[in-house]
Design an enzyme around this catalytic site. Structure first.
Site: not given
Length: 820
Positions: A389, A425-427
């Protein structure tokens, strides 16, 4: 200092990036002091040690390692968890047995920025809370041992002070926007290590085998610990099969120089293959001679062939293996990230007993102990760096990502369980920086992907939820939360197939839903009527909020274990009919703390686990067992449901989860017949009955059969037919004493004295007098503030001599007191 000698020639510690075994290694666990604040400088940590000054400030507390700053405050419902510096101090007895040998401190992980001091000399620092690292303290110790303070103030011991800091920092991975706590402290093991003058930094054991398992190759490379000494040294390599029989040996002289160098390649015909069913492990032992001293490093390796078929399933050793997975966060009740080896072993064993053959370690490199358990239990692994994130930072940020990826691969290279290196993850989740540039993120993702393949060409790369980068990595997982954040769970197969068609290799990690342990429902799927079917069924910004936005089960559902079991049941039965599917991983195995969910029924807890934060099993655990395990099992839904409700004579459903072929149900001694298991007969694979209950107590028993084997399970509960209105009264009573703990239960009643079995009011517990409340544990029975489950809530306390008063409050209701 408590000394834990790790077996001679077999101990593993990290030297500059990879595991190594030494003759002398001690876990530093006892005789530590800690203060949760900053100091004016390291001098404040050492100036008054041993002086006996009663006016010394600040006040230090005695702790044992591993230790986390946030063992309690991470789930305190009334405060934000602490993010800042903290100091540890102890005194070392340093006696290096090797002439000109080195003394090292090996950190298995510490969060999130760490500085290390011998007396007042800074000897090392590290940024990153999850990879391993080593500090050479040889010279600093030698210098201090020449001082007057060593002999007089410290009486022959060496003062060690360590500053850990988990302050918010935008230029550090992972982002504080992440859905987990960035813990602080020495929350993994710290080792004092002595090595000879010549030792190894790492051993890289490259294992290859063909898909048929006939021809194997084992290539050994090593890197000497720098600074390189020059000259040559004798190196011996032995290879032992899983039974300890030597199957390969090589010995020769090699130059002691910087960088990796190849030692030998061993061909092995028909090696014993590593798999989830038979996790066969070979031993590689590398011995280095330096004069009279010997250094030995031991590694475990496994022969296995992996293949993610393009547009198809996953194959292990040439055969399709449906990856049946879950996730792990490093988090536990009462200790947060500071999980001891016994706790880690218990957690991994519970996963294996649930039927797991795959795990994604989210969202960071995890303890070597976890990987060792995966190797020995037979659990394949996706491990990733904590680029999670927030977007993409600058030069310092990006260098940290490259360093953490390099360390993760080098440190866990030899583990046969690892099949995927995760790059992020969830970039696609912005917020840490003024700009969010997709092209910059793509460029950096390509760089990480190339670096991963350069360091380890044999394993795959993957990311989860960043669609604009899904073409870069080898394996992609989109966001699919059918039946929770978006859509309904019956959308699952259709949505998954559409996503599968859009990528080269598809693997679905993260699915499931929250459940408040102990909350059950007679009609759990009611919320689905409000939800429109969605072809995407993904998660978007704001979906995790309990307020606002479109209708969704995560906001409008009842958070019951009953609903979660139906959601899990549907997903598992569908996965059995998807031959193209490589696998999935349920999110997560265990409830864990998070700073971004203060309004959940247990505040600051992500409650999607199939076990609570203290390993208490929820009902969904048994749903997984019924699909994924072969050892005969049977479980009646409702072991934590003390009161069911309905009309007199109403037909009620009883669900039985079992992997057995047949099951017979008995209610109050009467048989209601035998049913055959059929995975496609939803719910409970056909093992469901509609039966009447009697008002008052009921006994339900099931007998399941698999061939000649029989297993059974029994539960009892009260059936309530009286209807209730709005809660108007709260009660409090002591319900049990066991193992030194007293259990207190609060209940909600209406004006007629009928228990309100659907009440979800907030209940706040407090204590005065003797005793200690067991709160701040992040569990449904271990939180001072908690939503009621079916009109009740419990808390436990340690009773002590003297009078104790427990209070319970609920908004709009009169406070109640119970004196013990």
């Amino acid at each position: 200092m408590k000394v834990v000698k790790l077996a001679v020639f077999l101990l593993i510690f990290l030297l500059g990036g990879k595991s190594a075994a030494a003759q002398q290694s001690t876990r530093l666990t006892d005789n530590w002091e800690f203060v949760k604040q900053d100091l004016g400088g390291v001098w404040e940590a050492v100036r008054l040690v041993g002086a006996g000054n009663p006016e010394s400030v600040p006040l230090w507390e005695k702790v044992t390692l591993p230790h986390c700053f946030n063992a309690r405050d991470a789930v305190n419902p009334d405060v934000n968890y602490y993010q800042g510096p903290g100091w540890y101090r102890t005194q070392l007895e340093v006696q290096n047995p090797y002439a000109n040998g080195r003394t090292l401190l090996h950190f298995e992980g510490a969060g999130q920025k760490t500085e290390v001091y011998i007396h007042t000399t800074r000897v090392g620092n590290h940024v990153g809370g999850y990879d391993e690292w080593t500090v050479d303290i040889t010279q600093a110790v030698a210098d201090f041992q020449k001082t007057e303070a060593f002999h007089k103030q410290f009486k022959g011991k060496v003062p060690l002070s360590i500053r850990c800091d988990n302050s918010r920092d935008l230029e550090m991975m992972p982002s504080d926007l992440s859905d987990f706590n960035l813990y602080g402290g020495l929350y993994r093991y710290l080792n004092l290590v002595h090595v000879p003058v010549i030792s190894l930094a790492r051993v890289m054991a490259k294992v290859e085998v063909d898909a048929a398992g006939k021809q194997g190759r084992l290539n050994i490379k090593v890197a000497f610990q720098e600074p390189a000494q020059g000259g040559e040294t004798q190196v011996q390599v032995r290879v032992l099969d899983p039974k300890g029989k030597q199957v390969g040996k090589h010995q020769a002289s090699y130059p002691v120089k910087a960088g990796e160098q190849e030692l030998h390649t061993f061909p092995l015909k028909n090696p014993l293959l590593w798999s989830p069913d038979k996790p066969q492990l070979y031993t590689v032992q590398v011995t280095v001679k330096s004069g009279a001293d010997t250094f030995v490093q031991t590694e475990k390796v496994g022969f296995r062939h992996i293949e993610f078929v393009e547009k198809g399933p996953f194959k292990l050793n040439g055969q399709r293996l449906l990856l049946r997975g879950t996730h792990r966060h490093e988090d536990h009740a009462g200790v947060a990230a500071a999980m001891t080896e016994p706790l880690i072993r218990q957690e991994m064993r519970m996963m294996k007993e649930m039927g797991v053959n795959f795990i994604r370690l989210g969202h960071y490199q995890q303890s070597r102990l976890v990987l060792q358990q995966c190797d020995s239990l037979g659990i394949v692994v996706w491990e990733e760096i904590p680029w999670c994130r927030g977007g993409l930072g600058g030069r310092i940020y990006q260098e940290q990502g490259r360093r953490m990826l390099t360390n993760m691969i080098q440190q866990h290279y030899n583990h046969p369980s690892v099949i995927i290196w995760g790059l992020g993850n969830e970039n696609d989740w912005a917020g840490d920086f003024p700009e969010f540039d997709k092209e910059r993120i793509r460029t950096y993702m390509k760089e990480l992907n190339a670096l991963s393949h350069q360091l380890d060409p044999a394993r795959y790369t993957a990311i989860r939820r960043c669609d604009f980068c899904k073409d870069i990595v080898d394996v992609y997982s989109p966001s699919i939360w059918a039946g929770w954040y978006r859509g309904v769970y019956t959308d699952y197969k259709e949505v998954s197939q559409k996503e599968f068609e859009g990528v080269k290799r598809f693997l679905h990690v993260e699915w499931g839903g929250d459940s408040h342990a102990g909350r059950h429902a007679e009609t759990p799927d009611n919320a689905l009527a409000k939800i429109s079917s969605a072809q995407r069924a993904d998660e978007r910004a704001g979906d995790a909020s309990l307020f606002g936005g479109s209708a969704r089960v995560s906001k409008d559902g009842d958070w019951s274990e009953s609903y979660l079991c139906n959601l899990v049941d549907w997903h598992l039965k569908e996965q059995e009919t998807m031959p193209w599917l490589s696998g999935t991983a349920y999110w997560p195995f265990k409830d864990f703390s998070t700073p971004v969910r203060p309004d959940n029924p247990v505040p600051y807890m992500n409650q999607k686990g199939v076990v609570e934060r203290d390993f208490t099993k929820k009902e969904a655990y048994y749903v997984f067992q019924s699909y994924w395990t072969t050892q005969p099992m049977v479980h009646i839904y409702g072991h934590s449901w003390p009161v069911r409700w309905g009309d007199e004579g109403e037909q009620k459903m009883v669900k039985v989860y079992s992997n057995c072929a047949q099951a017979e149900l008995f209610v109050n001694g009467k048989s209601y017949g035998t049913k055959n298991r059929n995975s496609q007969d939803f719910p409970a694979a056909g093992l469901h009955w509609t039966v009447p209950f009697v008002t008052g107590q009921n006994q339900v028993r099931v007998v399941a059969r698999q061939g000649q084997q029989t297993v059974q399970h029994e539960i009892s509960f009260r059936y309530q037919t009286r209807k209730w209105g709005k809660p108007t009264r709260l009660t409090l009573e002591k319900v049990s004493d066991a193992k030194g703990l007293t259990t207190i239960e609060a209940k909600l009643f209406d004006a007629q004295g009928v228990q309100c079995l659907d009440a979800a009011n907030w209940v706040h517990f407090s204590l005065a007098g003797a005793g200690k409340l067991h709160d701040d544990l992040g569990t449904s029975s271990g939180s001072s503030k908690v939503q009621a489950y079916n009109g009740r809530a419990i808390i436990r306390l340690e009773a002590q001599a003297g009078q104790t008063a427990v209070a319970a409050q609920s908004p709009g209701l009169a406070t109640v007191l119970l004196t013990l």
